[in-house]
Design a protein around this motif. Structure first.
Motif, PDB file in Angstrom:
ATOM      1  N   THR A   5       0.784  -0.936   0.028  1.00  0.00           N
ATOM      2  CA  THR A   5      -0.063  -0.170   0.540  1.00  0.00           C
ATOM      3  C   THR A   5       1.009   1.517   0.516  1.00  0.00           C
ATOM      4  OG1 THR A   5      -0.493   0.091   2.639  1.00  0.00           O
ATOM      5  CG2 THR A   5      -1.709  -1.031   1.054  1.00  0.00           C
ATOM      6  N   LYS A   6       2.416   1.119   0.591  1.00  0.00           N
ATOM      7  CA  LYS A   6       3.072   2.213   0.379  1.00  0.00           C
ATOM      8  C   LYS A   6       3.364   2.900  -1.472  1.00  0.00           C
ATOM      9  CE  LYS A   6       6.811   2.237   2.967  1.00  0.00           C
ATOM     10  NZ  LYS A   6       8.106   1.874   3.909  1.00  0.00           N
ATOM     11  N   GLY A   7       3.445   2.232  -1.794  1.00  0.00           N
ATOM     12  CA  GLY A   7       3.934   2.390  -3.004  1.00  0.00           C
ATOM     13  C   GLY A   7       2.687   2.446  -3.963  1.00  0.00           C
ATOM     14  N   ARG A   8       1.362   2.039  -3.922  1.00  0.00           N
ATOM     15  CA  ARG A   8       0.321   2.306  -4.440  1.00  0.00           C
ATOM     16  C   ARG A   8      -0.222   3.600  -3.903  1.00  0.00           C
ATOM     17  NH1 ARG A   8      -3.280  -2.565  -2.589  1.00  0.00           N
ATOM     18  NH2 ARG A   8      -4.594  -1.256  -3.667  1.00  0.00           N
ATOM     19  N   TYR A   9      -0.762   3.624  -3.175  1.00  0.00           N
ATOM     20  CA  TYR A   9      -1.167   4.996  -2.230  1.00  0.00           C
ATOM     21  C   TYR A   9       0.008   6.229  -2.336  1.00  0.00           C
ATOM     22  CZ  TYR A   9      -4.601   2.350   0.062  1.00  0.00           C
ATOM     23  OH  TYR A   9      -5.502   1.749   1.042  1.00  0.00           O
ATOM     24  N   GLY A  10       1.462   6.231  -2.318  1.00  0.00           N
ATOM     25  CA  GLY A  10       2.110   6.984  -3.083  1.00  0.00           C
ATOM     26  C   GLY A  10       1.831   7.962  -4.394  1.00  0.00           C
ATOM     27  N   PRO A  25      -1.908  24.145  -4.605  1.00  0.00           N
ATOM     28  CA  PRO A  25      -1.671  22.777  -3.827  1.00  0.00           C
ATOM     29  C   PRO A  25      -2.702  22.056  -3.781  1.00  0.00           C
ATOM     30  CG  PRO A  25      -1.266  25.221  -2.775  1.00  0.00           C
ATOM     31  CD  PRO A  25      -1.314  25.466  -3.669  1.00  0.00           C
ATOM     32  N   ILE A  26      -1.945  21.064  -3.644  1.00  0.00           N
ATOM     33  CA  ILE A  26      -3.464  20.706  -3.194  1.00  0.00           C
ATOM     34  C   ILE A  26      -3.204  19.682  -1.954  1.00  0.00           C
ATOM     35  CG2 ILE A  26      -4.899  18.197  -3.591  1.00  0.00           C
ATOM     36  CD1 ILE A  26      -2.792  19.772  -6.495  1.00  0.00           C
ATOM     37  N   SER A  27      -4.534  19.822  -0.991  1.00  0.00           N
ATOM     38  CA  SER A  27      -3.928  18.858   0.143  1.00  0.00           C
ATOM     39  C   SER A  27      -3.702  17.398   0.128  1.00  0.00           C
ATOM     40  CB  SER A  27      -5.590  19.669   1.481  1.00  0.00           C
ATOM     41  OG  SER A  27      -6.171  18.997   1.217  1.00  0.00           O
ATOM     42  N   LEU A  28      -3.666  17.339   1.290  1.00  0.00           N
ATOM     43  CA  LEU A  28      -3.546  15.790   1.420  1.00  0.00           C
ATOM     44  C   LEU A  28      -5.302  14.957   1.873  1.00  0.00           C
ATOM     45  CD1 LEU A  28      -0.239  14.596   3.468  1.00  0.00           C
ATOM     46  CD2 LEU A  28      -0.718  14.462   0.320  1.00  0.00           C
ATOM     47  N   LEU A  37      -9.271   6.987   0.887  1.00  0.00           N
ATOM     48  CA  LEU A  37      -7.928   6.837   1.654  1.00  0.00           C
ATOM     49  C   LEU A  37      -7.269   7.986   3.401  1.00  0.00           C
ATOM     50  CD1 LEU A  37      -5.865   6.787  -1.647  1.00  0.00           C
ATOM     51  CD2 LEU A  37      -6.481   4.592  -0.020  1.00  0.00           C
ATOM     52  N   SER A  38      -6.666   7.244   3.631  1.00  0.00           N
ATOM     53  CA  SER A  38      -6.851   7.384   5.032  1.00  0.00           C
ATOM     54  C   SER A  38      -5.831   8.435   5.035  1.00  0.00           C
ATOM     55  CB  SER A  38      -6.164   6.104   6.384  1.00  0.00           C
ATOM     56  OG  SER A  38      -5.618   6.861   7.111  1.00  0.00           O
ATOM     57  N   GLU A  39      -6.497   9.511   5.282  1.00  0.00           N
ATOM     58  CA  GLU A  39      -5.220  10.881   5.059  1.00  0.00           C
ATOM     59  C   GLU A  39      -4.307  10.641   5.847  1.00  0.00           C
ATOM     60  OE1 GLU A  39      -5.519  16.046   6.100  1.00  0.00           O
ATOM     61  OE2 GLU A  39      -7.245  14.394   6.638  1.00  0.00           O
ATOM     62  N   GLU A  43      -0.045  11.105   5.043  1.00  0.00           N
ATOM     63  CA  GLU A  43       0.631  11.730   5.334  1.00  0.00           C
ATOM     64  C   GLU A  43       2.069  11.436   5.583  1.00  0.00           C
ATOM     65  OE1 GLU A  43      -1.309  13.836   9.180  1.00  0.00           O
ATOM     66  OE2 GLU A  43      -2.422  14.932   8.164  1.00  0.00           O
ATOM     67  N   GLN A  44       1.903  10.442   6.248  1.00  0.00           N
ATOM     68  CA  GLN A  44       3.721   9.217   6.596  1.00  0.00           C
ATOM     69  C   GLN A  44       3.932   9.041   5.687  1.00  0.00           C
ATOM     70  OE1 GLN A  44       2.700   5.569   8.470  1.00  0.00           O
ATOM     71  NE2 GLN A  44       0.988   6.778  10.016  1.00  0.00           N
ATOM     72  N   LEU A  45       3.180   8.804   4.068  1.00  0.00           N
ATOM     73  CA  LEU A  45       3.221   8.525   2.648  1.00  0.00           C
ATOM     74  C   LEU A  45       4.200   9.956   1.959  1.00  0.00           C
ATOM     75  CD1 LEU A  45       1.014   5.916   1.424  1.00  0.00           C
ATOM     76  CD2 LEU A  45       3.515   5.463   2.674  1.00  0.00           C
ATOM     77  N   VAL A  46       4.175  11.134   2.578  1.00  0.00           N
ATOM     78  CA  VAL A  46       4.689  12.118   1.421  1.00  0.00           C
ATOM     79  C   VAL A  46       5.648  12.695   1.952  1.00  0.00           C
ATOM     80  CG1 VAL A  46       3.304  13.969   3.055  1.00  0.00           C
ATOM     81  CG2 VAL A  46       2.998  14.008   0.180  1.00  0.00           C
ATOM     82  N   ALA A  47       5.956  12.080   3.437  1.00  0.00           N
ATOM     83  CA  ALA A  47       7.530  12.589   4.041  1.00  0.00           C
ATOM     84  C   ALA A  47       8.584  11.823   2.927  1.00  0.00           C
ATOM     85  CB  ALA A  47       7.941  12.197   5.176  1.00  0.00           C
TER      86      ALA A  47
END
Length: 142
Positions: A5-10, A25-28, A37-39, A43-47
């Protein structure tokens, strides 16, 4: 190789940003709601995507995220490597007999080729085709 899911959601984050590239800009939260999806997870993936230089955050009431590069310059393979690590089909390939090692290497190279020749722009501009429903052709219902 199984993409988590890290790769897919990223990839979802990056495709959504590519679809709206140049619009600000677009918000998560907006991305999460649009894709169910879970916001918090996004947030964890965007870092790591930010650390790799693919996205940057804009603060403020109308803030969010934007791409740091043109969508045509960002390869799907780069995103997968940032979020999933190196592309590998089989662990311990070096211990395999030569014929099997050759097969695993060819499969790995084919996957790498697809990922490295597909841009985020390609994915953002994708239009559904009959191939998108191909898995339904093999589904049997009882």
């Amino acid at each position: 190789m199984k993409i988590s899911t890290k790769g897919r959601y990223g990839m979802t984050i990056m495709i959504e940003l590519a679809k709206r590239h140049g619009e600000g800009p677009i918000s998560l939260k907006a991305i999460a709601q649009a894709n169910g999806l879970s916001e918090h997870y996004l947030e964890q993936l965007v870092a790591p995507l930010r650390n790799a230089g693919f996205v940057k955050s804009i603060r403020g009431a109308y803030g969010g995220y934007v791409l740091c590069k043109e969508p045509s310059e960002i390869k799907a393979g780069d995103i997968i490597r940032v979020l999933e690590g190196p592309i590998s089909i089989v662990e311990g390939m070096e211990d395999e007999e030569p014929a099997k090692r050759e097969l695993w290497l060819r499969i790995r190279d084919a996957v790498k080729s697809v990922l490295d020749n597909t841009t985020i722009e390609d994915l953002a501009n994708h239009t559904p085709s009959a191939r998108d429903n191909e898995s339904d052709a093999y589904m049997f219902y009882i």
